[in-house]
Design a protein around this motif. Structure first.
Motif, PDB file in Angstrom:
ATOM      1  N   GLU A  70      55.250 -81.407 -37.097  1.00 13.35           N
ATOM      2  CA  GLU A  70      56.274 -81.898 -38.033  1.00 13.35           C
ATOM      3  C   GLU A  70      56.715 -83.318 -37.672  1.00 13.35           C
ATOM      4  N   GLU A  71      56.855 -83.567 -36.365  1.00 12.03           N
ATOM      5  CA  GLU A  71      57.219 -84.920 -35.938  1.00 12.03           C
ATOM      6  C   GLU A  71      56.139 -85.910 -36.356  1.00 12.03           C
ATOM      7  N   GLY A  72      54.881 -85.520 -36.151  1.00 14.39           N
ATOM      8  CA  GLY A  72      53.764 -86.380 -36.528  1.00 14.39           C
ATOM      9  C   GLY A  72      53.722 -86.633 -38.026  1.00 14.39           C
ATOM     10  N   ILE A  73      53.999 -85.582 -38.811  1.00 10.78           N
ATOM     11  CA  ILE A  73      54.005 -85.732 -40.273  1.00 10.78           C
ATOM     12  C   ILE A  73      55.079 -86.742 -40.682  1.00 10.78           C
ATOM     13  N   GLU A  74      56.253 -86.614 -40.086  1.00  9.52           N
ATOM     14  CA  GLU A  74      57.368 -87.517 -40.433  1.00  9.52           C
ATOM     15  C   GLU A  74      57.071 -88.979 -40.098  1.00  9.52           C
ATOM     16  N   LEU A  75      56.261 -89.215 -39.076  1.00 13.78           N
ATOM     17  CA  LEU A  75      55.951 -90.596 -38.679  1.00 13.78           C
ATOM     18  C   LEU A  75      55.022 -91.296 -39.681  1.00 13.78           C
ATOM     19  N   LYS A  76      54.287 -90.487 -40.475  1.00  8.80           N
ATOM     20  CA  LYS A  76      53.453 -91.019 -41.579  1.00  8.80           C
ATOM     21  C   LYS A  76      52.655 -92.261 -41.196  1.00  8.80           C
ATOM     22  N   LEU A  77      51.922 -92.186 -40.120  1.00  7.72           N
ATOM     23  CA  LEU A  77      51.132 -93.356 -39.704  1.00  7.72           C
ATOM     24  C   LEU A  77      50.100 -93.732 -40.760  1.00  7.72           C
ATOM     25  N   ASP A  78      49.315 -92.745 -41.202  1.00  9.81           N
ATOM     26  CA  ASP A  78      48.390 -92.957 -42.317  1.00  9.81           C
ATOM     27  C   ASP A  78      48.043 -91.591 -42.912  1.00  9.81           C
ATOM     28  N   PRO A  79      47.455 -91.562 -44.116  1.00  7.80           N
ATOM     29  CA  PRO A  79      47.217 -90.280 -44.797  1.00  7.80           C
ATOM     30  C   PRO A  79      46.357 -89.301 -43.984  1.00  7.80           C
ATOM     31  N   ASN A  80      45.317 -89.801 -43.321  1.00  6.83           N
ATOM     32  CA  ASN A  80      44.466 -88.900 -42.544  1.00  6.83           C
ATOM     33  C   ASN A  80      45.226 -88.254 -41.398  1.00  6.83           C
ATOM     34  N   CYS A  81      46.086 -89.059 -40.805  1.00  5.20           N
ATOM     35  CA  CYS A  81      46.890 -88.576 -39.695  1.00  5.20           C
ATOM     36  C   CYS A  81      47.843 -87.469 -40.177  1.00  5.20           C
ATOM     37  N   VAL A  82      48.480 -87.706 -41.317  1.00  5.72           N
ATOM     38  CA  VAL A  82      49.393 -86.705 -41.878  1.00  5.72           C
ATOM     39  C   VAL A  82      48.636 -85.421 -42.200  1.00  5.72           C
ATOM     40  N   THR A  83      47.447 -85.559 -42.797  1.00  4.69           N
ATOM     41  CA  THR A  83      46.625 -84.381 -43.120  1.00  4.69           C
ATOM     42  C   THR A  83      46.275 -83.590 -41.860  1.00  4.69           C
ATOM     43  N   ALA A  84      45.921 -84.315 -40.811  1.00  2.00           N
ATOM     44  CA  ALA A  84      45.572 -83.645 -39.555  1.00  2.00           C
ATOM     45  C   ALA A  84      46.766 -82.860 -39.014  1.00  2.00           C
ATOM     46  N   PHE A  85      47.953 -83.463 -39.072  1.00  3.11           N
ATOM     47  CA  PHE A  85      49.145 -82.754 -38.574  1.00  3.11           C
ATOM     48  C   PHE A  85      49.496 -81.559 -39.460  1.00  3.11           C
ATOM     49  N   GLU A  86      49.291 -81.721 -40.778  1.00  3.83           N
ATOM     50  CA  GLU A  86      49.570 -80.594 -41.683  1.00  3.83           C
ATOM     51  C   GLU A  86      48.645 -79.410 -41.384  1.00  3.83           C
ATOM     52  N   LYS A  87      47.378 -79.713 -41.154  1.00  4.93           N
ATOM     53  CA  LYS A  87      46.423 -78.643 -40.814  1.00  4.93           C
ATOM     54  C   LYS A  87      46.822 -77.986 -39.499  1.00  4.93           C
ATOM     55  N   THR A  88      47.178 -78.812 -38.528  1.00  4.62           N
ATOM     56  CA  THR A  88      47.559 -78.275 -37.222  1.00  4.62           C
ATOM     57  C   THR A  88      48.779 -77.368 -37.338  1.00  4.62           C
ATOM     58  N   GLU A  89      49.739 -77.796 -38.163  1.00  3.81           N
ATOM     59  CA  GLU A  89      50.946 -76.982 -38.344  1.00  3.81           C
ATOM     60  C   GLU A  89      50.585 -75.624 -38.953  1.00  3.81           C
ATOM     61  N   ASN A  90      49.696 -75.637 -39.961  1.00  6.45           N
ATOM     62  CA  ASN A  90      49.276 -74.376 -40.583  1.00  6.45           C
ATOM     63  C   ASN A  90      48.534 -73.476 -39.590  1.00  6.45           C
ATOM     64  N   GLU A  91      47.698 -74.089 -38.763  1.00  2.00           N
ATOM     65  CA  GLU A  91      46.952 -73.303 -37.778  1.00  2.00           C
ATOM     66  C   GLU A  91      47.901 -72.692 -36.748  1.00  2.00           C
ATOM     67  N   ALA A  92      48.923 -73.449 -36.376  1.00  3.26           N
ATOM     68  CA  ALA A  92      49.911 -72.929 -35.421  1.00  3.26           C
ATOM     69  C   ALA A  92      50.634 -71.716 -36.023  1.00  3.26           C
TER      70      ALA A  92
END
Ligand SMILES: [Zn+2]
Length: 112
Positions: A70-92
């Motif tokens: 969630e912290e990574g998603i909020e930082l919104k570095l770039d779209p791929n990064c946000v997607t990666a964090f979203e997937k990770t959150e779902n996997e968790a």
């Protein structure tokens, strides 16, 4: 001294010792409400004790992974990064829920 397991018939608390505790540490009923577990039921509890601890620890770690994601998603570095964090959150979430379901199954079978 042989250790035995005693279960509170009121709240389900399991005590280990040579005899039942004078008072239930969870619900405060007296010793006479404790029932000694059969060696078969005691074996289930001992063999599942470590396994349940591992599930609990994984649940905590999965919650930490979700927080970091969630912290990574909020930082919104770039779209791929946000997607990666979203997937990770779902996997968790999947990891956490799978462990919870397994713990619930253990409880229903007396492996607790
Ligand atoms: Zn109790």
């Amino acid at each position: 001294m042989e250790m035995k397991l005693f279960k509170c018939s009121v709240c389900g608390y399991v005590a280990e010792g040579t005899e039942a505790p004078d008072v239930c540490p969870k619900c405060n009923v007296k010793k006479d409400k404790f029932v000694e577990l059969s060696s078969e039921d005691a074996e289930k509890i001992y063999s599942s004790d470590r396994t349940n601890s591992i599930h609990s620890e994984i649940i905590l770690l999965a919650e930490r992974i979700a927080e970091l994601s969630e912290e990574g998603i909020e930082l919104k570095l770039d779209p791929n990064c946000v997607t990666a964090f979203e997937k990770t959150e779902n996997e968790a979430w999947v990891m956490k829920q799978r462990c919870k379901a397994e713990l619930a199954a253990h409880m229903s079978k007396g492996k607790w």
